[in-house]
Design an enzyme around this catalytic site. Structure first.
Site, PDB file in Angstrom:
ATOM      1  N   ASP A   9       1.772  11.215  15.170  1.00 53.26           N
ATOM      2  CA  ASP A   9       0.385  10.796  15.038  1.00 53.26           C
ATOM      3  C   ASP A   9       0.381   9.401  14.424  1.00 53.26           C
ATOM      4  OD1 ASP A   9      -2.402  10.985  15.002  1.00 53.26           O
ATOM      5  OD2 ASP A   9      -2.385  11.647  12.923  1.00 53.26           O
ATOM      6  N   THR A  49      -2.323   7.687  12.637  1.00 54.57           N
ATOM      7  CA  THR A  49      -2.946   7.604  11.318  1.00 54.57           C
ATOM      8  C   THR A  49      -2.257   8.541  10.340  1.00 54.57           C
ATOM      9  OG1 THR A  49      -5.044   7.169  12.420  1.00 54.57           O
ATOM     10  CG2 THR A  49      -5.130   7.733  10.082  1.00 54.57           C
ATOM     11  N   ASP A 103      -1.056  14.878   9.981  1.00 57.84           N
ATOM     12  CA  ASP A 103      -1.586  15.181   8.653  1.00 57.84           C
ATOM     13  C   ASP A 103      -3.009  15.705   8.687  1.00 57.84           C
ATOM     14  OD1 ASP A 103      -2.880  12.900   9.429  1.00 57.84           O
ATOM     15  OD2 ASP A 103      -2.733  11.892   7.491  1.00 57.84           O
TER      16      ASP A 103
END
Length: 803
Positions: free
Chosen positions: A302, A304, A540
């Site tokens: 991912d 971000t 996250d």
């Protein structure tokens, strides 16, 4: 959807909490690695291997020969080492688990605070926001557009809206909105308690390495039973030797058949890996994850929070002309400040806006639409002040519009761009956001993690593919990936095909994907797995949970949502993407070293079983043809000292040594292919040496000892050479390990006291010389087999490790 002001449900008083604790109404679900010290001791002492060795020890001691019972020290060593290492791992895991645990926000009359899940009591009021994991079963008492994902429990992927009075189950998580619920079932009564208990154990299950070792042990068991029965019969009923002598020879045949250190060394390697990674603030929720990440060939990252840091800041706000009847009152600063103030659980983008605009005008909202990964926008309606939305420009606007193109040009610089706009319907309307009139472009800056490039370079060197999967604008994601030196094309996930085969083909062609929905992340993981890839997913956020759960290895950031941490096998508590190469390194160390150790132990079992069969057949032939019966060549002390420096100590050193060789599948095949020929050579050479030196039924005790010594010399020469082959490719310390192992036996044979204690007699130079020659021939055969195997299997054989 409504956001009319509500009175907050009052929480418990301190006295009520204390009363429930005293009544045992607490959330007492066992934490991970929660085996007690007594359970760890019991599990390491009461093992099948210890039971076998214990029975054989009692038999040997019944003969009065204490020195031959030296192998009994293995029981103590196996148990002590296993207990110490697991206690170290437990201590490390317990400390890290407390740090990495989801901490629910509990409302009590003394104040609202984050507590450990075990501190939740019955009737507690627990507040919820996006990404929060629901830790106990309960009933919703407050809701503001609350949506819960129960897919981890039910398999249903669509979020479920929860209203006041609805039930929520532990193990689910919030995807949008906020609210609070009252705990109605805690501890072992909660729906997911049994699942959590089972999933959190300190275990080695579902591991290719572990299952491979089980197959090897199964194979060994098939050999042990007939060989053991044969040697027991022939030594006790055909040799006509004194019962003490026959019993000792029988035990001498049985002891080396037991692979006493194989499972132990595997457990130690995993436990040491846990401790080493713990020092780097890496929590391993499932031990096979150490091994699994070493086998990964695709990492889905991912953007971000993984490639970029979590924090953002507003770098620019570009106001746009508003024309037409949808023009709304209020300045852009007022609108942004109010939207941020009304978001009780802001994501990183809204938190950055709230930091930049801290003076809301105080408008009352009539409706709020929380941010969802699937829709890519959020908003609020403020009556006469208008309906406002903020989100992805390419979602809220027509893709070909001038403002959408302007936003894309800004995003091409690696910046995140949000559109603030007014809409013609309330945000809770079924057709929301309706027609959006742009008001401003909000430009957010994210810092790329300083260690991200080195980590990506490492994976590139290791031939591990990287797929960047993000919910952000594809152009922006591609720009960030490009700044990190990641090659490959970028694709907007809205153009991804739905068919699994076509999706898999697309994933092979493209590297970076933007505007990816949570369900698409999961589908992409499945598509890669369908092509035989071992996939790791890093993330996250709550939008990563499904993909993290279904990936072969899920890696969550410690600062991420509690839901993502709960489903991941590995949690990077310090949020460092750069820790992943160390996890890969630990996995390679475990796999590579256990393969070496398995070669040693399996070779010993093969030659022990072969010797038992050959001696047993010799005993049967004596019954049938009246030839001299064969005593087994070794007493227990002989096989004990033979294992010291050819297997035991070297195996321990090799199991913990550095090893960065790439992991490959086919563990069982490679180990069996290496160990079987070596074991056969050692067994045949040892038996040949014994036959040459054996003087038959009329042999004196001295001649019998000399024959046993000759067989042992051949065994040691060939055994040390097996170690020399297993230790390759060489480094200075590996050469030293082999040299010290060989010299240790030279020392033992050189000391008169040692020769007497260990029942050795190399004084017959002719017999000893023949034994040495046969041993060297066996060593040469092992060397030739090693090179030939490499050629046949297409594996490059190297004597020395390359830099």
């Amino acid at each position: 959807m409504t956001t009319a002001p509500r009175l907050q449900t009052a929480g418990l008083t301190d006295a009520e909490v204390a009363q429930r604790v005293s009544e045992g109404k607490t959330n007492d679900v066992p934490t991970r690695a929660a085996r007690s010290v007594s359970e760890i001791v019991r599990a390491n002492v009461l093992t099948r291997i210890n039971a076998i060795l214990g029975v054989l020890l009692i038999i040997v001691l019944s003969t009065g020969s204490v020195i031959n019972g030296a192998f009994g020290l293995l029981i103590i060593a196996n148990s002590a080492i296993g207990i110490i290492q697991e206690l170290r791992a437990k201590k490390t895991l317990d400390k890290l688990a407390i740090v990495g645990q989801a901490k629910p926000l509990v409302r009590r009359q003394s104040g609202t605070q984050a507590v450990l899940p075990s501190e939740v009591v019955l009737d507690d009021i627990i507040e919820l926001g996006p990404g929060d994991q629901i830790v106990v079963d309960g009933e919703v008492v407050e809701d503001a557009n609350l949506e819960v994902d129960e897919s981890l429990l039910t398999g249903e992927a669509d979020p479920i809206a929860k209203d006041t009075g609805d039930t929520v189950m532990s193990g689910s998580f919030v995807v949008a909105g906020s609210g609070a619920y009252r705990a109605t079932k805690v501890g072992r009564e909660a729906y997911a308690a049994k699942l959590a208990d089972e999933a959190s154990k300190f275990t080695l299950v579902n591991s290719e390495l572990r299952s491979g070792i089980n197959k090897i042990l199964q194979f060994i068991t098939y050999l042990l039973v007939p060989a053991g029965l044969l040697i027991i019969y022939t030594q006790l009923f055909t040799t006509n030797a004194d019962w003490r002598e026959a019993v000792l020879r029988m035990v001498g045949a049985l002891v080396p058949m037991v692979p006493e250190g194989l499972v132990l060394m595997t457990s130690i390697a995993f436990a040491v890996g846990v401790v080493r990674l713990g020092r780097r603030q890496c929590l391993v929720n499932e031990l096979p994850a150490i091994e699994g990440l070493a086998r990964v060939d695709v990492v889905c990252a991912d953007k971000t929070g993984t490639l970029t840091e979590n924090g953002m800041r507003v770098s620019d706000v570009k106001k746009l002309d508003q024309r037409g009847p949808t023009r709304q009152p209020g300045t852009v600063a007022d609108i942004l400040a109010q939207l941020a103030a009304d978001d009780a659980r802001p994501n990183a983008s809204m938190a950055a806006i709230g930091e930049a605009y801290k003076m809301p005008p105080g408008w009352q909202s009539s409706a709020i639409a929380p941010f969802k990964s699937a829709t890519k926008w959020s908003g609020a309606s403020y009556g006469e002040h208008g309906n406002w939305v903020i989100g992805a420009p390419d979602v809220l606007l027509e893709p070909g519009s001038q403002i959408a193109q302007e936003a894309e040009e800004i995003g091409a610089q690696g910046l995140r761009v949000l559109l603030l706009g007014s809409c013609d319907v309330p945000v809770d309307h079924v057709d929301a956001p309706g027609c959006v009139t742009p008001a401003a472009l909000v430009v957010l800056e994210q810092r790329v993690r300083p260690d991200a490039r080195d980590t990506l370079d490492y994976f590139a060197e290791q031939k591990v593919s990287i797929k960047v999967i993000s919910g952000d604008n594809a152009v922006s994601v591609g720009a960030v990936a490009g700044s990190l030196g990641l090659e490959g094309e970028t694709m907007d996930a809205r153009q991804l095909p739905d068919a699994p085969d076509q999706l898999a083909d697309t994933l092979e062609q493209y590297t970076t994907f933007g505007r990816v929905r949570p369900d698409q992340k999961r589908a992409m993981v499945h598509a890669l797995q369908s092509r035989g890839h071992t996939v790791a997913m890093t993330g996250d956020g709550v939008n990563d949970v499904l993909a993290l759960k279904d990936a072969d290895i899920g890696v969550a950031m410690g600062s991420g949502s509690s839901a993502s941490r709960a489903v991941a096998q590995i949690v990077l508590l310090d949020n460092k993407f750069a820790t992943l190469p160390y996890v890969v390194g630990e996995g390679r160390r475990v796999i590579g070293n256990i393969e070496r150790v398995s070669n040693l132990f399996l070779t010993k079992t093969v030659y022990s079983v072969l010797l038992a069969i050959l001696v047993g057949l010799g005993g049967l032939s004596s019954k049938l043809f009246g030839t001299d019966p064969l005593l087994f060549p070794f007493q227990p002390i002989h096989v004990t000292i033979a294992a010291w420096f050819t297997i035991g100590i070297p195996a321990f050193v090799l199991s913990l040594a550095p090893n960065n060789e790439r992991a490959h599948t086919g563990f069982v095949r490679r180990v069996m292919t290496a160990a079987l020929p070596s074991g056969l050579v050692v067994g045949i050479a040892t038996f040949t040496s014994y036959l040459v030196a054996y003087q038959g039924r009329a042999a004196t005790p001295v001649e019998q000892m000399q024959a046993s010594t000759a067989a042992l010399i051949t065994l040691l020469v060939t055994g040390v050479w097996v170690l020399a082959v297993v230790a390759r490719p060489y480094q200075w310390w590996r050469v030293a390990l082999v040299a010290v192992s060989g010299l240790a036996y030279v020392v033992i044979f050189s000391i008169p006291l040692a020769r007497k204690a260990f029942m050795l007699d190399p004084s017959n130079l002719k017999t000893t010389s023949v034994a040495l020659v046969i041993g060297l021939i066996g060593a040469a055969a092992i060397e030739v087999i090693w090179w030939v195997q490499g050629a046949v299997l297409g594996e490059r054989r190297r004597l020395w490790r390359a830099d």
